[in-house]
Design a protein around this motif. Sequence first.
Motif, PDB file in Angstrom:
ATOM      1  N   VAL A   1       0.855  -1.181   0.000  1.00  0.00           N
ATOM      2  CA  VAL A   1       0.000   0.000   0.000  1.00  0.00           C
ATOM      3  C   VAL A   1       0.894   1.235   0.000  1.00  0.00           C
ATOM      4  O   VAL A   1       1.846   1.318   0.783  1.00  0.00           O
ATOM      5  CB  VAL A   1      -0.953   0.042   1.214  1.00  0.00           C
ATOM      6  CG1 VAL A   1      -1.628   1.406   1.327  1.00  0.00           C
ATOM      7  CG2 VAL A   1      -2.007  -1.052   1.115  1.00  0.00           C
ATOM      8  N   GLU A   2       0.587   2.164  -0.889  1.00  0.00           N
ATOM      9  CA  GLU A   2       1.273   3.453  -0.908  1.00  0.00           C
ATOM     10  C   GLU A   2       0.318   4.505  -0.360  1.00  0.00           C
ATOM     11  O   GLU A   2      -0.796   4.667  -0.873  1.00  0.00           O
ATOM     12  CB  GLU A   2       1.705   3.821  -2.325  1.00  0.00           C
ATOM     13  CG  GLU A   2       2.463   5.140  -2.393  1.00  0.00           C
ATOM     14  CD  GLU A   2       2.887   5.496  -3.809  1.00  0.00           C
ATOM     15  OE1 GLU A   2       2.659   6.649  -4.228  1.00  0.00           O
ATOM     16  OE2 GLU A   2       3.435   4.610  -4.503  1.00  0.00           O
ATOM     17  N   LEU A   3       0.739   5.196   0.671  1.00  0.00           N
ATOM     18  CA  LEU A   3      -0.082   6.207   1.333  1.00  0.00           C
ATOM     19  C   LEU A   3       0.168   7.567   0.702  1.00  0.00           C
ATOM     20  O   LEU A   3       1.268   8.116   0.806  1.00  0.00           O
ATOM     21  CB  LEU A   3       0.239   6.245   2.828  1.00  0.00           C
ATOM     22  CG  LEU A   3       0.015   4.940   3.597  1.00  0.00           C
ATOM     23  CD1 LEU A   3       0.572   5.052   5.007  1.00  0.00           C
ATOM     24  CD2 LEU A   3      -1.469   4.576   3.625  1.00  0.00           C
ATOM     25  N   TYR A   4      -0.847   8.091   0.033  1.00  0.00           N
ATOM     26  CA  TYR A   4      -0.728   9.398  -0.613  1.00  0.00           C
ATOM     27  C   TYR A   4      -0.961  10.478   0.436  1.00  0.00           C
ATOM     28  O   TYR A   4      -2.038  10.559   1.024  1.00  0.00           O
ATOM     29  CB  TYR A   4      -1.730   9.521  -1.753  1.00  0.00           C
ATOM     30  CG  TYR A   4      -1.564  10.789  -2.555  1.00  0.00           C
ATOM     31  CD1 TYR A   4      -0.618  10.856  -3.571  1.00  0.00           C
ATOM     32  CD2 TYR A   4      -2.323  11.915  -2.277  1.00  0.00           C
ATOM     33  CE1 TYR A   4      -0.441  12.017  -4.305  1.00  0.00           C
ATOM     34  CE2 TYR A   4      -2.151  13.087  -3.005  1.00  0.00           C
ATOM     35  CZ  TYR A   4      -1.214  13.130  -4.018  1.00  0.00           C
ATOM     36  OH  TYR A   4      -1.039  14.285  -4.728  1.00  0.00           O
ATOM     37  N   LEU A   5       0.050  11.308   0.667  1.00  0.00           N
ATOM     38  CA  LEU A   5      -0.006  12.298   1.736  1.00  0.00           C
ATOM     39  C   LEU A   5      -0.276  13.696   1.190  1.00  0.00           C
ATOM     40  O   LEU A   5       0.110  14.027   0.074  1.00  0.00           O
ATOM     41  CB  LEU A   5       1.310  12.295   2.514  1.00  0.00           C
ATOM     42  CG  LEU A   5       1.733  10.943   3.098  1.00  0.00           C
ATOM     43  CD1 LEU A   5       3.089  11.064   3.771  1.00  0.00           C
ATOM     44  CD2 LEU A   5       0.678  10.408   4.070  1.00  0.00           C
ATOM     45  N   THR A   6      -0.904  14.511   2.005  1.00  0.00           N
ATOM     46  CA  THR A   6      -1.179  15.900   1.665  1.00  0.00           C
ATOM     47  C   THR A   6      -0.407  16.821   2.612  1.00  0.00           C
ATOM     48  O   THR A   6       0.149  16.374   3.629  1.00  0.00           O
ATOM     49  CB  THR A   6      -2.675  16.213   1.786  1.00  0.00           C
ATOM     50  OG1 THR A   6      -3.049  16.127   3.178  1.00  0.00           O
ATOM     51  CG2 THR A   6      -3.509  15.234   0.973  1.00  0.00           C
ATOM     52  N   GLU A   7      -0.394  18.085   2.276  1.00  0.00           N
ATOM     53  CA  GLU A   7       0.221  19.079   3.149  1.00  0.00           C
ATOM     54  C   GLU A   7      -0.405  19.015   4.541  1.00  0.00           C
ATOM     55  O   GLU A   7       0.289  19.105   5.562  1.00  0.00           O
ATOM     56  CB  GLU A   7       0.045  20.468   2.543  1.00  0.00           C
ATOM     57  CG  GLU A   7       0.587  21.601   3.405  1.00  0.00           C
ATOM     58  CD  GLU A   7       0.243  22.977   2.854  1.00  0.00           C
ATOM     59  OE1 GLU A   7       0.516  23.970   3.556  1.00  0.00           O
ATOM     60  OE2 GLU A   7      -0.296  23.067   1.731  1.00  0.00           O
TER      61      GLU A   7
ATOM     62  N   LYS B   1       1.544  19.211  -3.171  1.00  0.00           N
ATOM     63  CA  LYS B   1       1.271  20.644  -3.213  1.00  0.00           C
ATOM     64  C   LYS B   1       1.598  21.331  -1.889  1.00  0.00           C
ATOM     65  O   LYS B   1       1.569  20.707  -0.822  1.00  0.00           O
ATOM     66  CB  LYS B   1      -0.201  20.900  -3.555  1.00  0.00           C
ATOM     67  CG  LYS B   1      -0.589  20.506  -4.966  1.00  0.00           C
ATOM     68  CD  LYS B   1      -2.049  20.866  -5.239  1.00  0.00           C
ATOM     69  CE  LYS B   1      -2.449  20.538  -6.663  1.00  0.00           C
ATOM     70  NZ  LYS B   1      -3.854  20.914  -6.959  1.00  0.00           N
ATOM     71  N   TYR B   2       1.872  22.615  -2.000  1.00  0.00           N
ATOM     72  CA  TYR B   2       2.029  23.490  -0.843  1.00  0.00           C
ATOM     73  C   TYR B   2       1.166  24.722  -1.093  1.00  0.00           C
ATOM     74  O   TYR B   2       1.369  25.441  -2.078  1.00  0.00           O
ATOM     75  CB  TYR B   2       3.498  23.892  -0.656  1.00  0.00           C
ATOM     76  CG  TYR B   2       3.708  24.953   0.390  1.00  0.00           C
ATOM     77  CD1 TYR B   2       3.584  24.653   1.743  1.00  0.00           C
ATOM     78  CD2 TYR B   2       4.011  26.255   0.025  1.00  0.00           C
ATOM     79  CE1 TYR B   2       3.766  25.626   2.715  1.00  0.00           C
ATOM     80  CE2 TYR B   2       4.200  27.245   0.986  1.00  0.00           C
ATOM     81  CZ  TYR B   2       4.071  26.918   2.334  1.00  0.00           C
ATOM     82  OH  TYR B   2       4.243  27.892   3.289  1.00  0.00           O
ATOM     83  N   ARG B   3       0.173  24.913  -0.239  1.00  0.00           N
ATOM     84  CA  ARG B   3      -0.767  26.022  -0.364  1.00  0.00           C
ATOM     85  C   ARG B   3      -1.366  26.109  -1.769  1.00  0.00           C
ATOM     86  O   ARG B   3      -1.479  27.171  -2.362  1.00  0.00           O
ATOM     87  CB  ARG B   3      -0.105  27.338   0.036  1.00  0.00           C
ATOM     88  CG  ARG B   3       0.309  27.342   1.512  1.00  0.00           C
ATOM     89  CD  ARG B   3       0.817  28.693   1.972  1.00  0.00           C
ATOM     90  NE  ARG B   3       1.094  28.657   3.413  1.00  0.00           N
ATOM     91  CZ  ARG B   3       1.590  29.681   4.106  1.00  0.00           C
ATOM     92  NH1 ARG B   3       1.866  30.829   3.494  1.00  0.00           N
ATOM     93  NH2 ARG B   3       1.818  29.571   5.403  1.00  0.00           N
ATOM     94  N   GLY B   4      -1.728  24.943  -2.294  1.00  0.00           N
ATOM     95  CA  GLY B   4      -2.421  24.877  -3.573  1.00  0.00           C
ATOM     96  C   GLY B   4      -1.537  24.861  -4.797  1.00  0.00           C
ATOM     97  O   GLY B   4      -2.031  24.672  -5.912  1.00  0.00           O
TER      98      GLY B   4
END
Length: 260
Positions: free
Chosen positions: A27-33, A63-66
Amino acid sequence: MSQGIRLKGGIDDKSFNNRLDYDPEIVELYLTEQDMGNTELIRQRIRELRRRGIGAYMHHPSKYRGAYLDILSEEPGMYRFYRESTAELLEICRQEGAKCVIHAHYVGMVGAPADRASSIRLREAIGAIPGYDSGLLLWEDSTEGLFCYSNPHLIDEVIVPLKLPLNVDVSHTFIGFRGDNDKLCEVLERTAPYARYYHLVDSMGERHDSLPLGSGRIDWARVKPFVEGKDYIFEINLSGDHTDCSPMVESGVFFAEIGS
C-alpha cells in the motif's frame, strides 16, 4: 495475502480500511500538506501495514498552499516546506520501515529549459537533500520538464552521477514521449539499475489520464519483464471520493494474466 494486489490510498479511515479489505501486498499512502500536521497518524498507518505483512510506501505531498511543489522554487515557504517535509518523512521511513516516493517537480518549470545547465542545477538541488541516495527516498519522473525522461540530460547528468534511487512511473514516461512504446522501453532498460519501484498506469500518451491497465496504448507485454521482481503499485485515477479502488484491483488481474 492477495497476490498482485498493490494499492494506493489515503490515511483517512475510509480509504485506509478499504485498501486493507483487499489484503494487499503493498500500500502506498498518498499524503497531503495537511497530513504533515498529523505525522503520528502516518506512523500508525505504517505500523498497521507492517503488522499485517504489507509493504509500506508513502508519497510525499504534491502541493504546498495549492501550488505544485518544485525543488527549484525560490519561494521561501515552498522551499522550506519541501525540505522540512522531506526530512520528516525520511525520519519516519528510517524509524518505521517504510519508503517514500518524491518528485523533484510536477509540471514544467518556468524559465528552466531541458538543457544541460538546468539539469546540472537540478542535480545539485537533489544532491543537497540529506538522504537523497539512502534508498528510502525514491525519485519519480514527471510528464514534462527537467525530471522527465524526454529531457535528454536527465539520465546522464542527474540520475547516473547521483546513483539516484528511482520510482519510474510508466505512464509519465510514456506521456513524456507522446505515446512511443519504443522510447518507453529504452528508458526502462536504462533506468533498470536505479529503479527500485514502479507506478503502473495506462495512458493514451497525450495527457495525464491515469487509465486502468489495458485501457490505453502502453504495451504491457514489453513492460512486464522490466518490472517483475520489483515493487510496484497500480496508480489508477479513481472516481468520486477515491475510496473504491476496484480499478486498481482489476489492473492487477490484467497484469498477472500477461504472458500466462
